[in-house]
Write a protein that holds these residues in place. Structure first.
Motif, mmCIF file in Angstrom:
data_model
loop_
_atom_site.group_PDB
_atom_site.id
_atom_site.type_symbol
_atom_site.label_atom_id
_atom_site.label_comp_id
_atom_site.label_asym_id
_atom_site.label_seq_id
_atom_site.Cartn_x
_atom_site.Cartn_y
_atom_site.Cartn_z
ATOM 1 N N UNK A 47 0.833 -1.209 0.000
ATOM 2 C CA UNK A 47 0.000 0.000 0.000
ATOM 3 C C UNK A 47 0.860 1.247 0.000
ATOM 4 N N UNK A 48 1.981 1.208 0.778
ATOM 5 C CA UNK A 48 2.848 2.398 0.833
ATOM 6 C C UNK A 48 3.479 2.680 -0.534
ATOM 7 N N UNK A 49 3.824 1.614 -1.266
ATOM 8 C CA UNK A 49 4.392 1.806 -2.609
ATOM 9 C C UNK A 49 3.352 2.427 -3.539
ATOM 10 N N UNK A 50 2.094 2.008 -3.419
ATOM 11 C CA UNK A 50 1.032 2.588 -4.242
ATOM 12 C C UNK A 50 0.864 4.086 -3.975
ATOM 13 N N UNK A 51 0.904 4.482 -2.660
ATOM 14 C CA UNK A 51 0.811 5.905 -2.344
ATOM 15 C C UNK A 51 2.035 6.671 -2.826
ATOM 16 N N UNK A 52 3.200 6.015 -2.842
ATOM 17 C CA UNK A 52 4.403 6.692 -3.345
ATOM 18 C C UNK A 52 4.256 6.985 -4.845
ATOM 19 N N UNK A 53 3.718 5.998 -5.590
ATOM 20 C CA UNK A 53 3.519 6.216 -7.043
ATOM 21 C C UNK A 53 2.539 7.367 -7.290
ATOM 22 N N UNK A 54 1.444 7.397 -6.500
ATOM 23 C CA UNK A 54 0.469 8.486 -6.669
ATOM 24 C C UNK A 54 1.074 9.819 -6.273
#
Length: 368
Positions: free
Chosen positions: A268-275
């Motif tokens: 989930x943290x990687x997804x927020x980093x991409x966004x």
């Protein structure tokens, strides 16, 4: 005083002579050679038995025994029982006699060993049969019987009972084995503390302590319980998570839960980093710094992307940190399962993510 007795070797030699004479008389009608051989064989056999009998009995020295007896009597008359009583014992070893045995019995009685003294007086009666002189023998017999009658009501008695005695039971009283026939019988024993121990194959050993006073009669009842079954999976034995079938080869369940939660949080943290990076890229493409401020393309929602950038960065940091913690806990559980097994905790560790308007993170609950 100490009495003397006839030597066993002397008795054996007289017997050998008698046998030889008898054989000679009976063999008068036989061949002379056969009678002589038979008589000689009998005499040699008995004479050889004499040294064997002497080897089995303790060495006797009536002269030394008499000297020790007198020395002991003198010490006891002065009240020095500690030095006198061992000399009576030494005198008895060199030449057993009723008078010495009576004095030893009195020493034991003075020490409070009533049952031992009672037994010593009984032995004195047996030894008194060899006392020389009818008057002397009767006098010692009267003394021994009088002391026995006075001691009997004072001697404690202890009865040991094993209820439902299993096969192969062994009972020890003060370290001495009691025969099976002695169980249940009130046996004389000295006053004071005593220890009773019972054991049997496949059963737990039971030990009981008891203290007896003069004239007291007591019964000690022992019950042997079957030994508890040992090992995981036995009846009544606790089973841990590592021992249960399908328990992950010894790895506790909470380690797997924590690891799975850690992977979800990191993902989930990687997804927020991409966004977050996407928002930063949109801001750079549509806005630029100009003298006096920032200029953005008309129609572009600057505030929305700026808020998204700040929110995504906070969630990336919070969820990523929580995920790493959860993964670390999982690694600890997996590595620990390879060593000595620890009891499984009542509740596994669980990572719970949280999101707030100003940030995000995760909380870890459970036992580690």
């Amino acid at each position: 005083m100490a009495e003397t007795t006839t030597s066993p070797f002397g008795k054996g030699l007289l017997a050998a002579t008698s046998i030889q004479l008898a054989e000679t008389r009976r063999g008068a009608g036989r061949a002379p050679g056969m009678s002589a051989v038979a008589g000689l064989a009998s005499a040699v056999a008995v004479m050889l038995a004499g040294p064997a009998a002497r080897a089995q009995e303790p060495a006797r020295d009536p002269v030394a025994a008499e000297a020790l007896f007198k020395a002991a009597r003198a010490l006891v008359d002065k009240g020095d029982y500690a030095a006198g009583c061992p000399k009576f014992e030494a005198s008895l070893a060199l030449n057993p006699s009723a008078s010495t045995m009576i004095n030893i019995a009195r020493c034991h009685e003075r020490e409070g060993k009533l049952a031992t003294a009672w037994h010593d007086y009984q032995r004195a009666l047996v030894l008194n049969r060899e006392t020389a002189g009818e008057q002397r023998r009767r006098s010692l017999e009267e003394i021994a019987k009088k002391e026995i009658a006075a001691l009997e009501p004072r001697v404690p008695k202890l009865s040991v009972v094993v209820e439902g005695a299993p096969s192969g039971v062994e009972v020890h009283r003060d370290g001495t084995a009691l025969p099976a026939a002695a169980l249940g019988e009130p046996l004389p024993i000295d006053p004071g503390p005593h220890e009773i121990r019972a054991s049997a194959p496949g059963h737990e050993t039971e030990t009981r302590a008891i203290t007896l006073a003069e004239g007291q009669t007591e019964t000690v009842a022992l019950t042997l319980r079957p030994a508890a079954a040992a090992g995981p999976g036995a009846a009544g034995a606790p089973v841990t998570a590592g021992d249960a079938p399908g328990g992950g080869g010894g790895v506790p369940a909470w380690a797997w839960v924590s690891g799975a939660a850690g992977i979800v949080l990191v993902g989930a943290s990687v997804g927020f980093l991409i966004d977050d990076l996407s928002a930063i890229s949109a801001l750079r493409d549509n806005c630029r710094e100009v003298p006096g401020g920032t200029y953005c393309t008309p129609g572009y929602d600057f505030a929305a992307d700026n808020a998204r950038k700040n929110r995504d960065f906070g969630l990336f940091v919070g969820l990523g940190g929580a995920g790493l913690v959860a993964l670390g806990v999982a690694v600890y559980g997996i590595i620990g399962a390879g060593g000595e097994k620890e009891p499984a905790p009542a509740q596994g560790a669980v990572a719970l993510p949280w999101i707030a308007p100003s940030g995000a993170g995760a909380s870890i609950s459970g036992s580690f």
